[in-house]
Design an enzyme around this catalytic site. Structure first.
Site, PDB file in Angstrom:
ATOM      1  N   ASN A 140     -49.004 -17.711  24.987  1.00  0.00           N
ATOM      2  CA  ASN A 140     -48.107 -18.620  25.640  1.00  0.00           C
ATOM      3  C   ASN A 140     -47.824 -18.234  26.962  1.00  0.00           C
ATOM      4  OD1 ASN A 140     -45.726 -20.304  24.838  1.00  0.00           O
ATOM      5  ND2 ASN A 140     -44.607 -18.731  26.071  1.00  0.00           N
ATOM      6  N   GLU A 198     -50.281 -23.064  26.599  1.00  0.00           N
ATOM      7  CA  GLU A 198     -50.133 -23.450  28.029  1.00  0.00           C
ATOM      8  C   GLU A 198     -51.550 -23.173  28.755  1.00  0.00           C
ATOM      9  OE1 GLU A 198     -47.643 -21.741  26.516  1.00  0.00           O
ATOM     10  OE2 GLU A 198     -46.257 -23.241  26.581  1.00  0.00           O
ATOM     11  N   ASP A 244     -29.421 -21.005  40.380  1.00  0.00           N
ATOM     12  CA  ASP A 244     -30.409 -21.906  39.625  1.00  0.00           C
ATOM     13  C   ASP A 244     -30.534 -23.164  39.881  1.00  0.00           C
ATOM     14  OD1 ASP A 244     -32.344 -22.914  37.428  1.00  0.00           O
ATOM     15  OD2 ASP A 244     -31.570 -20.926  36.313  1.00  0.00           O
TER      16      ASP A 244
HETATM   17 MN    MN Z   1     -45.020 -22.246  25.064  1.00  0.00          MN
END
Ligand code: MN
Length: 435
Positions: A140, A198, A244
């Protein structure tokens, strides 16, 4: 495919701003990134971090991503959706450039962590991509802002998504990769089903190669610039405040500390940062969600375009352009969009004649094509985004709404279509007036 090669191409085309003057990590680099947004910028001389170059605003423009992937801009979402569904093979090589220099017992304070805003909890790294491994799910990769605590420790904002699940299942070792090619940056921004790697998505987008970390149990992009190898601990520390994507301060939370054991990097390394709430932040966070919405709404009706709009922080507001065949489709599209992107707050569905990359056109469609007693879908008390200061940021409860701004099928269309002056598109102003 490396960040360096890509920067060299931008430079050749005159699209890279090079800053030779010394620049401070305290506000100065961030201020320049904001002033120059969306132009890519390379700082050659970072005052507090000798030996490091620093790149910012790399993926701040859809055109740049389109160039990096060799795909026309209007086909980017489709291409990304394809890569998500058909990840590529992960190719592993030895002797990677990202391990030209190996530093055991590192001092993280020598790296260009940046100060972006006065009330932030500390210096931040915003372009760090955390790679973890789970025996069942595989690799990941995901972005986590990292606040510097001291020479060896950072605190990571980890939302209840994939990395969090990996950690709960026992993953402790992580590699944080910094200074990546846009294809890897975009792939790492994808949150799809857990177990969809990914790394594989990146490989489907561009020929990215991977290499084993020094500790030997993780893979990182072989050509990236800097890798922080470390361990996720059970220690919690205050993370934040931090600005953010909304451009407002996110709250302080207790988050996990990551202890860094080793830094590996290329010679003459290029560090990387993403400007909080800047175009790059919005595009990287938003584009994978646009692809997810595009894919999901396409199951219901013909979707022509999806945009998470800049005024909606590239996250909370979505405009969807469809070619409808029934008057039920806009409402169904609204529901599908909320399913595909749970943080979404407001959706506007428009007809094919509206350019959704132009906020004026979307507002014009709302102004001239909606009656809200009929065209509004209101969804109170939903689970939304923790980033919206008007929502409850702890429980994430929020009111969502969708607007059908399409022309009713039975209506006289002529009444609704924007009138053009005959010849207005072809007329050549330079033939008539000196400027
Ligand atoms: Mn993921």
């Amino acid at each position: 495919m490396s960040l360096r090669e890509f920067l060299a191409g931008l430079d050749r085309d005159g699209d890279l701003v090079r800053v030779a003057a010394p620049v401070s990590t305290v506000y100065e680099a961030a201020a320049l990134m904001k002033k120059l947004d969306p132009r890519p910028i390379l700082f050659h001389n970072v005052k507090e971090a000798p030996g490091f170059k620093l790149v910012g605003n790399l993926c701040a423009d859809r055109g740049i991503i389109s160039r990096a992937l060799g795909v026309p801009e209007e086909r980017l979402l489709e291409r990304l959706a394809q890569a998500i569904e058909n990840p590529g093979r992960i190719e592993v090589v030895g002797n990677p450039p990202c391990q030209e220099v190996v530093i055991e017992d590192p001092d993280l304070r020598r790296l260009p962590f940046l100060r972006f805003a006065e009330k932030e909890g500390g210096p931040y790294l915003t372009a760090g991509i955390v790679i973890a491994y789970d025996a069942e799910y595989g690799y990941n990769a995901s972005y986590h802002r990292l606040m510097l605590l001291d020479s060896r420790r950072v605190v990571a904002r980890i939302l209840p998504r994939h990395l969090d699940e990996y950690i709960k299942r026992g993953a402790r070792r992580v590699a944080i990769t910094i200074g990546n090619h846009p294809a890897f940056m975009l792939a790492a921004a994808v949150t799809w089903k857990i177990g969809t790697s990914e790394l594989g998505i990146a490989s489907a987008l561009a020929p990215i190669k991977y290499a084993k970390t020094i500790s030997g149990d993780l893979l990182v992009p072989a050509d990236c610039e800097v890798v922080l190898e470390g361990v996720v601990t059970d220690e919690l520390a205050d993370e934040g405040p931090f600005v953010d994507i909304t451009g407002t301060y996110d709250i302080v939370r207790k988050q996990r500390v990551i202890e860094i054991e080793r830094v590996t990097m290329r010679r003459d390394p290029i560090f990387q940062q993403i400007l909080p709430a800047g175009s790059e932040h919005r595009i990287l966070m938003g584009m994978p969600r646009e692809a997810a919405i595009y894919r999901r709404v396409s199951e219901i009706c013909e979707v022509l375009d999806v945009k998470l709009t800049p005024g909606g922080c590239g996250w909370l507001h979505c405009a969807i352009k469809i070619r409808k065949k029934s008057d039920d489709e806009p409402r169904m599209a609204i529901e599908a969009a909320f399913e595909a992107h749970p943080s979404l707050k407001h959706v506007v569905v428009v007809d094919e004649d509206i350019d959704i990359s132009d906020p004026y056109e979307v507002e014009w469609a709302i102004a001239t094509r909606t009656q809200l007693d009929r065209d509004l879908v209101l969804k109170p008390n939903q689970l939304g985004s923790s980033l919206d200061p008007s929502a409850d940021q702890i429980t994430r409860r929020t009111c969502k709404a969708g607007v059908d701004a399409t022309i009713p099928l039975g209506a006289d269309r002529e009444k609704f279509v924007k009138v053009k002056i005959p010849g207005e598109e072809e007329v050549n102003v330079n033939r008539y007036a000196k400027r």
